[in-house]
Enzyme design. Structure first.
Site, PDB file in Angstrom:
ATOM      1  N   GLU A 144     -87.528  20.414  58.469  1.00 48.22           N
ATOM      2  CA  GLU A 144     -86.765  19.295  59.033  1.00 48.22           C
ATOM      3  C   GLU A 144     -86.612  18.224  57.959  1.00 48.22           C
ATOM      4  OE1 GLU A 144     -87.632  18.301  63.012  1.00 48.22           O
ATOM      5  OE2 GLU A 144     -86.635  16.366  62.932  1.00 48.22           O
ATOM      6  N   ARG A 145     -85.352  17.796  57.788  1.00 42.69           N
ATOM      7  CA  ARG A 145     -85.027  16.821  56.729  1.00 42.69           C
ATOM      8  C   ARG A 145     -85.473  17.330  55.356  1.00 42.69           C
ATOM      9  NH1 ARG A 145     -81.324  14.895  59.835  1.00 42.69           N
ATOM     10  NH2 ARG A 145     -82.124  13.952  61.723  1.00 42.69           N
ATOM     11  N   GLU A 149     -88.946  10.684  70.412  1.00 45.85           N
ATOM     12  CA  GLU A 149     -87.835  11.612  70.194  1.00 45.85           C
ATOM     13  C   GLU A 149     -88.054  12.941  70.918  1.00 45.85           C
ATOM     14  OE1 GLU A 149     -87.335  11.668  65.892  1.00 45.85           O
ATOM     15  OE2 GLU A 149     -86.125   9.848  65.998  1.00 45.85           O
ATOM     16  N   ARG A 186     -99.039   8.784  65.114  1.00 46.55           N
ATOM     17  CA  ARG A 186     -97.867   8.074  64.577  1.00 46.55           C
ATOM     18  C   ARG A 186     -97.391   6.962  65.527  1.00 46.55           C
ATOM     19  NH1 ARG A 186     -93.282  11.047  63.304  1.00 46.55           N
ATOM     20  NH2 ARG A 186     -92.901  10.207  61.241  1.00 46.55           N
ATOM     21  N   ARG A 243     -84.567  -1.624  68.947  1.00 47.73           N
ATOM     22  CA  ARG A 243     -85.442  -0.534  68.491  1.00 47.73           C
ATOM     23  C   ARG A 243     -86.484  -1.031  67.493  1.00 47.73           C
ATOM     24  NH1 ARG A 243     -83.360   5.175  65.815  1.00 47.73           N
ATOM     25  NH2 ARG A 243     -85.121   5.479  64.409  1.00 47.73           N
ATOM     26  N   ASP A 293     -86.396   3.278  60.397  1.00 48.93           N
ATOM     27  CA  ASP A 293     -86.576   4.690  60.067  1.00 48.93           C
ATOM     28  C   ASP A 293     -86.242   4.976  58.610  1.00 48.93           C
ATOM     29  OD1 ASP A 293     -87.003   7.347  60.254  1.00 48.93           O
ATOM     30  OD2 ASP A 293     -85.341   7.808  61.586  1.00 48.93           O
ATOM     31  N   GLU A 338     -84.175  11.488  53.114  1.00 53.70           N
ATOM     32  CA  GLU A 338     -83.301  11.582  54.283  1.00 53.70           C
ATOM     33  C   GLU A 338     -82.173  10.553  54.255  1.00 53.70           C
ATOM     34  OE1 GLU A 338     -85.388  11.340  57.998  1.00 53.70           O
ATOM     35  OE2 GLU A 338     -83.556  11.360  59.184  1.00 53.70           O
ATOM     36  N   TRP A 358     -79.066   5.742  70.005  1.00 48.12           N
ATOM     37  CA  TRP A 358     -80.217   5.748  69.098  1.00 48.12           C
ATOM     38  C   TRP A 358     -80.728   4.359  68.713  1.00 48.12           C
ATOM     39  CZ3 TRP A 358     -82.848  10.109  68.342  1.00 48.12           C
ATOM     40  CH2 TRP A 358     -82.208  11.320  68.601  1.00 48.12           C
TER      41      TRP A 358
HETATM   42  C1  GCV Z   1     -89.533  14.696  62.190  1.00 42.87           C
HETATM   43  C2  GCV Z   1     -86.294  10.555  61.976  1.00 42.87           C
HETATM   44  C3  GCV Z   1     -85.790  11.882  61.481  1.00 42.87           C
HETATM   45  C4  GCV Z   1     -86.388  13.022  62.269  1.00 42.87           C
HETATM   46  C5  GCV Z   1     -87.919  12.914  62.154  1.00 42.87           C
HETATM   47  C6  GCV Z   1     -88.335  11.552  62.697  1.00 42.87           C
HETATM   48  C7  GCV Z   1     -89.834  11.324  62.581  1.00 42.87           C
HETATM   49  O1  GCV Z   1     -85.797  10.296  63.246  1.00 42.87           O
HETATM   50  O2  GCV Z   1     -84.390  11.894  61.550  1.00 42.87           O
HETATM   51  O3  GCV Z   1     -85.921  14.232  61.738  1.00 42.87           O
HETATM   52  O4  GCV Z   1     -88.553  13.938  62.873  1.00 42.87           O
HETATM   53  O5  GCV Z   1     -87.698  10.550  61.958  1.00 42.87           O
HETATM   54  O6  GCV Z   1     -90.245  10.669  61.641  1.00 42.87           O
HETATM   55  O7  GCV Z   1     -90.570  11.778  63.434  1.00 42.87           O
END
Ligand code: GCV
Length: 712
Positions: A195-196, A321, A354, A371, A400, A428, A574
C-alpha cells in the site's frame, strides 16, 4: 484512501547495492583489520557474525586482510580493530610472541577501561593511524563499523590512517528507530501489494506467501542495520484477512523473517487487526473488556513469543479508515491499547497504537467539522490512561503526510503518554518516487520545532526528553520494494538512508547526511557530489513550489494521490478541502471565526497561528481563509505567489534535468538511465501541476499574472 500502485518496472538483475557497495563498507584500504571477541560470545550474539562478514567483504574488495583472535599473530600493519569489551582482560593476540606493535598499546588502553557502554553504543578511539572501535555487543560494534565507513565516505581524503587523535562514545539519541512496512501478503485489487508502495512488490511476500528466497530481504536487513534501524513492522496497518493470520497459521513466516532481521540488530513487529479475536479466533466479540477476548490475546501473544522470543510487539490502526476498533463496543482507545499491552507486557513487548483516527465519512457541506482536530479530540483526553508499554504513534502532521502542514498538536498534549512521531519515507504525497524529493530538510523542520516555543523539540519528546520524560520512538513508513534500485527512483534511497541517520541523531544536517549517502553510494567524484546536491538539497521546496500552495494541502488526484486535481477532494467525504471561490482560498482553523483548531496548541503557537500578522506564509492557507489579494509577509499577494512559485518550480526541475544529464558517464549507466527517466516524468508532471494550478486560480479570481506568463 485507495489508488493503484503498480510499478512499471519488472525486476531485472542485478540488484543495486544502494549505499553499501563492497568498496565502501569499511575504509580498510589494503590494510589489515582485527576483530576481537571473547570465546563464547559469537554463539550468543548473532550480530557479531554480521560484523565479521562485513569485514571479510571489505577485505576482499580492497585486497585487505581480516584477522580474528583465533588467527594467531596479526602483525604490525593492523589499522582497524573492533573489539567487544568482554575481551578484557584476556591476553591480546600477539602477546605470546612478545611482539609489541603500535596497535597493541592502543587496544590495551581502550580495553583496560572501556567505560560503560550500553548495547547500541560504541567507543571510537583513533591514534597514530590506528582506529579502535569497542562495544559491549555485536550491535554496538556494527554501528561503530558503519560509522567509520560513513565518516570516510563523507570526507574523501580522510581515511583510517588519519593522524587526528579521537576518543569518543557514540550512542543513538532515540532508543526505538522503526520502519513500518505497508506490505500485504496478497495483492489487493486497488492498492497493489504494497500500500502506497512505489517500488514494486514486497521484499517479503510474493504470490500470496512468504518468499522462498529471502535473499533480497537479507540484503535489506543489512542496509537497515547499517543505518541503525532497530525495529521493523512487517505488514500493512490495514490488516486484511490473510495478513491477520500471520499471528497464528502464518507464524512460521514471522519466525523466518525475524531470523533475517535479528543478525542486524533489528526486532520485528506485526500489525494486527483489532477484530482478530473474532475473525481469527472465532469469538463472538472483540470487546477489550471481555475476559474471553483478553484471554485470547494473552494466549496468542504467548504463542508468538514461544516462536520469536525477541518479538517486538504489535502495531495497531484501529477505528480508522474502516479498520475495526474499540468504538464498536463503546470503549475508547486506551481500553483498546491496554488490552494488547497487557498481553505483551509479560514478554517485554510494546504496542504501537496509531493516533490517525478521524471521520472519513465527512459531509463537505459541514464547515464546522475539521479533520485536523480529530487526533487531538480523540486522544488528548486519554493522557495518563495508557499502560507503560503503549506507544502512541502520531503522524507528524494533523492531516496526512502532506508536503507541508503544521506539526500535530497531539505531540504537546500528552506528557503522561509515550509518543512516537511517524514520518513517511514512502513518497505518497511528495512525488511517489517519480519526483526527486529529498525529505530530510522537511523532517528536520518537524523534529526541530519547539511545541512550547522554547524548551524541548519534537525530537526531544520522541526521545523522552519532553515534559513527561517518557521515551517514545521515531517511526516511518518504508519506501522499498522488489525494484532493482530498491526505491523506484534511485535518488529516493537517500530518504531511507536519511531517516535512519536522523533517527539516530536528529540534529544531523540534511546536507551532511546527503554527503555521507553520496560518498557511500557513488564514491568520491566531486562532480557527482556537487550534482546530486544541486538536485536534491532543495528538492522538497521545489516540489512544494509547484504543487498545493501555502500549506493548503491535497489538490491531488483522488485515490492515487499522484498529480494535480485541484478540486479532486473538494466535494468528497475525506475532510480535505481548500474552499477556493472567486474571493479567496484556505481553511479557517482559527478560534475567532473558524474550527477552533488553533486552540489545540499551547502558547505561543496557538496565537502565532491564530493571527494573520504572525502566521508563517508557508502555513497561511492551512490556518486561514484569505482573499486572493491578501499580501503575504514576502510582499507578494496569494495569487501572484501561486503564479511565481509554479513557474519557478518548473524552471528548477528543468535545471535538475540538465544537471543530471551532465553526470552521464560519471555514475553507473543503469542508475543514470533510471534517474533520467524519472526526471523526465517529474518535468512533465511539474508542468501539469503548474498549468492546472495557475489556470485554476486565474479562472477563480480573474487576476492576471503580473508578469504576463502563459495561463490557459
Ligand atoms: C495504510 C493514508 C493513506 C493510506 C494509509 C493511511 C494510514 O490515508 O492514503 O493508504 O493506509 O494513510 O496511514 O493508515
Amino acid at each position: 484512501m485507495s489508488g493503484p500502485t503498480t510499478s512499471p518496472h519488472p525486476t531485472p538483475t542485478p540488484v543495486h547495492p544502494a549505499w553499501l557497495p563492497d568498496a565502501t563498507i569499511a575504509p580498510l584500504g589494503t590494510g589489515h583489520a582485527l576483530l576481537l571477541t571473547a570465546r563464547d560470545e559469537t554463539a550468543a550474539d548473532p550480530v557479531l557474525a554480521t560484523v565479521e562478514t562485513e569485514l571479510r567483504r571489505a577485505a576482499r574488495a580492497h585486497g585487505g586482510r581480516l584477522s580474528t583472535r583465533t588467527d594467531g599473530e596479526p602483525g604490525p600493519d593492523v589499522r582497524l580493530v573492533l573489539a567487544t569489551t568482554a575481551v578484557h582482560p584476556q591476553p591480546l593476540p600477539g602477546d605470546a610472541a612478545a611482539t609489541e606493535h603500535a596497535w597493541h598499546a592502543l587496544v590495551r588502553r581502550v580495553l583496560a577501561d572501556p567505560g560503560t557502554l550500553p548495547p547500541e553504543s560504541f567507543r571510537l578511539v583513533r591514534d597514530a593511524g590506528v582506529t579502535v572501535v569497542a562495544a559491549s555487543s555485536g550491535t554496538g560494534l556494527l554501528h561503530g563499523l558503519h560509522h567509520v565507513a560513513r565518516d570516510a565516505a563523507a570526507r574523501p581524503g580522510r581515511a583510517a590512517e588519519d593522524t587526528a587523535v579521537t576518543d569518543e562514545v557514540r550512542s543513538p539519541a532515540q532508543a526505538v528507530r522503526m520502519l513500518d512496512h505497508w506490505d500485504n501478503v496478497d495483492v489487493h485489487d486497488v492498492m497493489g501489494q504494497v500500500e502506497r508502495g512505489y517500488a514494486g512488490g514486497s521484499l517479503f511476500f510474493a504470490d500470496g506467501a512468504l518468499r522462498d528466497d529471502l535473499g533480497r530481504a537479507e540484503e535489506y536487513a543489512r542496509l537497515l542495520g547499517s543505518i541503525g534501524i532497530n525495529r521493523v513492522g512487517l505488514n500493512n496497518v490495514n490488516v486484511h484477512a490473510r495478513e491477520a493470520r500471520l499471528l497464528t497459521e502464518g507464524l512460521p513466516d514471522v519466525v523466518r523473517l525475524a531470523a533475517v532481521f535479528r543478525p542486524h540488530g533489528i526486532r520485528v513487529h506485526l500489525s494486527v487487526s483489532f477484530a482478530a479475536p473474532m475473525t481469527v479466533g472465532g469469538l463472538p466479540t472483540a470487546d477489550p473488556l471481555d475476559p474471553g477476548v483478553q484471554r485470547w490475546w494473552a494466549d496468542v501473544t504467548a504463542h508468538v513469543y514461544r516462536a520469536v522470543p525477541d518479538f517486538g510487539g504489535y502495531v495497531v490502526k484501529a477505528d480508522s479508515e474502516g479498520q475495526p476498533g474499540p468504538f464498536a463496543y463503546g470503549r475508547d482507545h486506551a481500553d483498546g491499547a491496554n488490552l494488547l499491552a497487557r498481553a505483551l507486557a509479560p514478554f517485554g513487548g510494546t504496542v504501537f497504537w496509531r493516533a490517525f483516527v478521524y471521520d472519513h465519512h465527512q459531509d463537505w457541506r459541514d464547515r464546522s467539522t475539521d479533520r485536523a482536530r480529530a487526533a487531538h479530540d480523540h486522544f488528548a483526553p486519554l493522557d495518563g490512561r495508557f499502560d507503560e508499554n503503549v506507544v502512541l504513534q502520531v503522524k507528524h502532521g494533523p492531516l496526512d503526510f502532506q508536503t507541508r502542514e503544521a506539526v500535530s498538536p497531539v505531540i504537546a498534549a500528552m506528557p503522561r503518554t509515550r509518543l512516537a512521531v511517524e514520518l513517511q519515507v514512502t513518497q505518497e504525497y511528495t512525488g511517489q518516487q517519480r519526483h526527486a524529493c529529498y525529505l530530510a530538510p522537511w523532517w528536520r523542520e518537524i523534529l526541530d520545532l519547539r511545541p512550547w516555543g522554547e524548551g524541548p523539540t519534537v525530537a526531544d519528546v520522541a526521545i523522552g526528553d519532553g515534559p513527561g520524560g517518557r521515551p517514545g520512538a521515531l517511526v516511518a513508513v518504508s519506501n522499498v520494494g522488489d525494484d532493482p534500485f530498491w526505491t523506484g527512483h534511485p535518488l529516493a534511497q537517500a530518504n531511507l538512508y536519511a531517516f535512519g541517520r536522523l533517527a539516530w541523531d536528529p540534529t544531523l544536517a540534511p546536507e551532511a547526511v546527503l554527503d555521507e549517502w553520496v560518498g557511500l553510494t557513488f564514491g568520491a567524484d566531486p562532480d557527482v557530489r556537487a550534482g546530486v546536491h544541486a538536485i536534491l538539497d532543495d528538492s522538497w521546496r521545489t516540489y512544494e513550489s509547484y504543487t498545493a500552495p501555502l500549506g493548503v494541502g491535497f489538490m491531488v488526484t483522488p485515490g492515487s494521490h499522484y498529480g494535480p486535481s485541484v478540486d479532486g477532494y473538494e466535494y468528497s467525504p475525506w475532510g480535505t478541502y481548500h474552499f477556493a471561490d472567486r474571493d479567496g482560498i484556505g481553511v479557517d482553523r482559527t478560534r475567532a471565526t473558524g474550527t477552533g483548531y488553533t486552540g489545540q496548541y499551547p502558547a505561543p503557537w496557538r496565537d502565532v497561528y491564530e493571527d494573520l500578522a504572525t502566521c508563517p506564509d508557508e502555513l497561511l492557507l492551512f490556518f486561514h481563509h484569505v482573499p486572493w489579494g491578501h499580501v503575504l509577509h514576502s510582499g507578494s499577494t496569494v495569487v501572484q505567489h501561486v503564479y511565481d512559485t509554479h513557474f519557478a518550480g518548473v524552471e528548477r526541475v528543468e535545471e535538475m534535468v540538465g544537471t543530471w544529464a551532465a553526470l552521464a558517464g560519471r555514475v553507473p549507466e543503469d542508475v543514470h538511465a533510471r534517474v533520467s527517466e524519472r526526471l523526465d516524468e517529474q518535468l512533465r508532471s511539474a508542468r501539469e501541476w503548474r498549468d492546472q494550478l495557475t489556470t485554476y486560480v486565474f479562472r477563480k479570481c480573474g487576476v492576471p499574472d503580473a508578469r504576463g506568463r502563459r495561463i490557459y
